[in-house]
Design an enzyme around this catalytic site. Structure first.
Site, PDB file in Angstrom:
ATOM      1  CB  VAL A 135      28.814  31.606  39.957  1.00 52.90           C
ATOM      2  CG1 VAL A 135      28.816  30.863  38.700  1.00 52.90           C
ATOM      3  CG2 VAL A 135      28.091  33.005  40.186  1.00 52.90           C
ATOM      4  CB  SER A 136      31.264  27.376  40.528  1.00 54.90           C
ATOM      5  OG  SER A 136      32.227  28.247  40.463  1.00 54.90           O
ATOM      6  CE  LYS A 186      34.643  28.710  48.304  1.00 54.86           C
ATOM      7  NZ  LYS A 186      35.475  29.909  48.152  1.00 54.86           N
ATOM      8  CG  ASP A 238      37.835  38.396  46.654  1.00 51.50           C
ATOM      9  OD1 ASP A 238      37.452  39.678  46.418  1.00 51.50           O
ATOM     10  OD2 ASP A 238      37.131  37.696  46.504  1.00 51.50           O
ATOM     11  CB  ILE A 271      26.216  28.348  55.963  1.00 49.99           C
ATOM     12  CG1 ILE A 271      27.764  27.727  55.717  1.00 49.99           C
ATOM     13  CG2 ILE A 271      25.342  27.684  57.114  1.00 49.99           C
ATOM     14  CD1 ILE A 271      28.547  27.867  57.091  1.00 49.99           C
ATOM     15  N   GLY A 272      25.885  29.029  52.458  1.00 49.49           N
ATOM     16  CA  GLY A 272      26.518  29.935  51.437  1.00 49.49           C
ATOM     17  C   GLY A 272      26.383  29.595  50.284  1.00 49.49           C
ATOM     18  CB  VAL A 310      29.770  27.624  52.395  1.00 55.27           C
ATOM     19  CG1 VAL A 310      30.445  27.234  53.509  1.00 55.27           C
ATOM     20  CG2 VAL A 310      30.784  28.534  51.131  1.00 55.27           C
TER      21      VAL A 310
END
Lengths: 339, 591
Positions: free
Chosen positions: B30-31, B50, B144, B26-27, B34
């Site tokens: 870069v590293s 994740k 963030d 679902i996501g 999810v």
């Protein structure tokens, strides 16, 4: 209106005394549930007040006189012991506050003495309790944080290093719960790097069992993160000047060389690089034992080929210089080997 | 506060990967990837996992530890907490509650391209503020805040997610001290998700470090994101040639979008909230506590309102993810170059922001690279920004060329720079008068108020030689840009013969081909990992034998095969890149 009923501000010593009373109460099992809840809430508030004296709050910086009074009262009796024992009974927020209070107290000086250190020396069994926290998921992060603060004192760190607990860390580091395993790894690293002379003494006296465990349980672990952390820490330990005797002993062992060469061949770049920082010590050793030389010679062409392709992402002069040195050493073995 | 205390979780989620069954991706980052998964021993509870590749993170593991620990010790109804985390080979699996409506960002991009209505914004912002207040009282920074990190569940509850993990894993320079005070100097554009758009000026500038007020700034940007459907200037790729790359193409599309959205009007209260968060001086920004008391949040709707007005009829997270993969915005031509510029990209900063409260828009002020070498010729920066904002493509180019020529050809006359700047400022001023009306109606008039710091120009004279490398770099990027444009021009010319429909078809075909290649690449990757694992186990076996003759034939073969695969992998990737480039070129010419 509110101000009318505000009680007189309590002194730091009074706060500590009240905290102690409530801790004693919390430690006992009794009383009705509702009353207990009320008292635990009060305890939580008190611990928060202690914290804001020690750390200051948003508006004001901590006052050293108040901190000093608090610290003295705290260690005059067994408040620290009570607080540690009662951690499982506190709610999450109070636990976090308590952890920060304990951490701060380790650094408070009274008449230029760290009285926390004296207290812990006299109550060294508290360390046993803190370390056993790694076996209880519920409290391990709180006890772990306190533990790391306590081993800032050299004498306390020495106690833990030479205790039987040291062996348990090899397992704690590999606990499946990442948070706890990582916390144990941080403590382990702190123990083996903070107090140089103590560490050097410990390592030379306990060389055999320690590195046997270190190799088999950590460097050869099936767990990626364990290997990565272990090889990094090994580099830190061996490259420390105070551990030079231990380093010489380590790089003279054929078994150790075999393990490091296997780590060099890992597919993980991070592990390869850390392994290189240890491997270079074997190659740079000017008094290589014959069996070390023979392994290096037998693998010479493979090693040279490997280092020919061995690159890291960013430019690093030191790394390039080290690599050139290692290649030179290994190539020179050839000349000596075939006269 | 009542909702703060929640007893620590009693349920312990299993710590081994076999207890989970992965359902869907679902996501991706870069590293990290999810997944949506179910936890088998727990009645197949749905969770999100994740999976972070630890080997890709250059950060030391200590910072990873600090952050996951911080996260597991937080407890608040508006903060997404991890159930547990454990390592699986090289990956760290963080198991979290599955927030079935996904992130606000994903909701916006799938169904609300013009942003949410104000009552919805007020509700989700208030929930986010509750989380921020808790975090800040605990001495933590989020670092963030953005719509992509604000998650919504089916019942309309809102949680702030991704606390720290992403920030700390990707930034190796977290402060080592006891406090959470500062992400030191270089939290720059090397961030995975390219989150610079949300960054506070002091974070970007690095002089004062990252404090609580930087979260407040990001919160303000997030408010804009929710209002407009995207953060300010997100259409600009954060790259070296950023200044050059603002093309009419982008402007136009923005304009069209704005027209469609009928130039949304925002209440005074909302505008007040946003502009207070976006104050240049961090100390003048309100705290989370103070913001919560603002009238804007007084008569907030509840979660049901969000369910009825936003969540109903929304595609599932999985569908949205698949959709976003299919229609992943084709990279702007020349994007490929970003990776190769590496260090230069990282040093790109924004020197300031101009906030225009009337239309709730924020315009950053980009310094030229000269400032990076700590030469602060700010008036020049300013002029370039103006050119970029209002100048047409071709005009910018020629002007910059002149500038370059002047500067390089006359290295001994330091005064020329200042003269030059003056000139271009005047020119920029002229364009400024005509262009805005053409571009966005008269809305942008009156935004030409650079923040005070930019007004205070210090006419320092520097040896010009120091500027030459930067100028050369600039020239190079100009050349690249020109090439691209000539490409586009040829396309358009050739395209006039081809019908619109045909072009559309080509684009679709290309997109399909890209998709296929992507799948193929994925499969190859999987195969490679499998082989790597086999190799690993062989190695372990080999270890048992003596070192000197360890490598068996099998292993050698495997190694070879592996290398071949890697090569093939690389080829595929190259092919893909070419396709993408072609795709973007033709799509831009078709528009």
């Amino acid at each position: 209106m509110k101000g009318l009923f505000k009680s007189k501000p309590r002194t730091p010593a009074e706060l500590v005394r009240q905290t102690r009373e409530l801790l004693i109460y919390a430690d006992m099992k009794s009383d009705r549930e509702s009353k207990r809840e009320e008292k635990m809430a009060e305890l939580g508030k008190l611990i928060r007040e202690l914290k804001s004296i020690l750390y200051g709050n948003g508006e004001s910086e901590p006052v050293s006189e108040a901190c000093s009074q608090l610290t003295q009262e705290f260690f005059k009796e067994n408040t620290l012991r009570l607080l540690i024992i009662c951690i499982p009974k506190l709610n999450l927020e109070a636990r976090k506050d308590a952890t920060q209070v304990v951490a701060n107290l380790q650094r408070q000086q009274v008449h230029s003495r760290l009285i926390a250190s004296d207290y812990l020396e006299a109550n060294i069994d508290l360390m046993d309790r803190l370390i056993s926290g790694y076996e209880d998921t519920d409290i391990s992060l709180h006890y772990g944080a306190m533990l790391r603060e306590c081993i800032r004192h050299q004498s306390i760190a020495r106690y833990v290093l030479v205790s039987e607990h040291m062996k348990k860390f090899f397992d704690y580091i590999q606990l499946p719960n990442f948070d706890i395993a990582a916390d144990a790894a941080a403590t382990f690293k702190e123990l083996l790097t903070r107090h140089k002379s103590t560490v050097a003494e410990f390592l030379s006296k306990n060389y055999d069992w320690f590195f046997a465990e270190y190799n088999s349980k950590l460097l050869e672990s099936t767990n990626y993160i364990t290997r990565r952390q272990a090889v990094k820490l090994l580099g830190d330990i061996l490259l420390d000047r105070s551990n030079s005797a231990v380093m010489m002993q380590y790089v003279s062992s054929r078994d150790n060389l075999r393990i490091l060469m296997n780590l060099l061949r890992e597919s993980s770049k991070s592990i390869q690089l850390e392994a290189f920082h240890v491997f270079k010590l074997f190659a740079a050793n000017q008094n290589k034992p014959p069996d070390i030389v023979s392994i290096l010679v037998a693998n010479r062409s493979k090693l040279l080929r490997f280092f020919g392709d061995f690159k890291i992402d960013k430019e690093d002069e030191q790394f390039e210089a080290d690599k050139a040195q290692v290649v030179k050493e290994i190539a020179a073995l050839e000349a000596r080997d075939r006269p | 506060m009542a909702q703060v205390i929640e007893e620590p979780r009693k349920v312990q989620y299993p710590l081994d990967p076999n207890s989970y069954k992965i359902l869907d991706e679902i996501g991706t980052g870069v590293s990290a990837i999810v997944y949506k998964a179910i936890c088998l021993p727990m009645n197949s509870t749905i969770v999100a996992i994740k999976a972070i590749d630890l080997d890709q993170s250059k950060a030391d593991l200590d910072s990873v530890r600090r952050e996951t620990k911080a996260m597991s010790l937080l407890s608040h109804q508006n903060i997404l907490k991890a159930h547990c985390s454990f390592t699986v080979e090289r990956r760290l699996w963080v198991v979290m509650p599955f927030m079935s409506a996904g992130s606000l960002q994903s909701i916006i991009s799938s169904s609300f391209p013009d942003g949410f209505s104000e009552p919805c914004i007020a509700f989700v912002l208030r929930e986010t503020l509750n989380a921020l207040l808790y975090l800040h009282n605990q001495g933590h920074l989020h670092r963030d805040i953005k719509a992509g990190n604000i998650l919504v569940d089916a019942d309309g509850s809102v949680k702030l997610g991704d606390f720290g993990v992403s920030a700390s894993i990707y930034e190796s320079n977290l402060s080592q001290g006891t406090s959470y005070s500062s992400l030191s100097s270089s939290l720059m554009l090397n961030d995975v998700t390219g989150t610079p758009y949300w960054m506070a000026p002091e974070v970007i500038h690095s002089h004062t470090g990252y404090g609580f007020k930087a979260d407040i700034w990001s919160f303000g940007i997030t408010a804009l994101e929710l209002a407009h459907g995207r953060p300010p200037l997100s259409h600009l790729p954060p790259s070296k040639s950023l200044i050059m790359r603002i093309t009419n193409r982008f402007r136009l599309s923005d304009y069209e979008r704005n027209k469609k959205g009928k130039n949304k009007k925002f209440s005074k209260a909302f505008r007040e909230v946003v502009s207070s968060c976006l104050t240049q001086d961090p100390s003048k920004r309100p705290t989370a506590e103070k913001l919560l008391k603002h009238p804007f949040f007084r008569y907030c709707k509840n979660a049901d309102f969000l369910v009825r007005n936003v969540l109903q009829g929304l595609p599932t997270v999985e569908e949205r993810f698949k959709q976003s993969r299919l229609h992943r915005p084709l990279p702007v031509a020349g994007d490929g170059e970003e990776s190769s510029v590496g260090t230069v990209v990282k040093h790109r900063r924004i020197s300031g922001w101009n906030f225009n409260e009337e239309v709730l828009e924020l315009d950053p002020v980009f310094p030229t690279e000269r400032e990076e070498s700590s030469l602060e010729i700010q008036n020049e920066d300013d002029s370039i920004v103006k050119q970029v904002r209002f100048g047409g493509e071709i005009i910018i180019q020629s002007r910059h060329e002149e500038q370059l020529e002047l500067n390089t050809s006359d290295p001994n006359s330091p005064i020329s720079i200042l003269d030059e700047t003056h000139e271009s400022e005047v020119v920029a001023g002229e364009t400024n008068v005509d262009e805005p009306a053409e571009i966005e109606g008269n809305e942008e008039v009156g935004m030409e108020n650079p923040p005070p710091e930019l007004m205070a120009v210090e006419p320092v004279i520097y040896p010009l030689t120091a500027l030459i490398p930067n100028l050369l770099a600039l020239q190079n990027s100009l050349d690249e840009e020109r090439q691209l444009i000539s490409h586009v021009v040829t396309y358009i010319r050739g395209g006039s013969e081809v019908s619109e429909e045909q072009l559309q078809q080509t684009v679709e075909e290309l997109q399909k081909r890209i998709q296929d290649l992507r799948l193929e690449l994925e499969q190859e990757r999987k195969r490679t990992t499998d082989l790597e694992m086999q190799l690993e186990s062989l190695r372990r076996r080999g270890t048992a034998a003596s070192v000197s003759d360890s490598s068996g034939r099998d292993e050698e073969q495997l190694q070879q095969r592996n290398e071949q695969l890697l090569q093939r992998n690389e080829q595929l990737r190259l092919e893909l890149e070419v396709e993408i480039k072609r795709g973007s070129e033709s799509s831009s010419s078709s528009h």
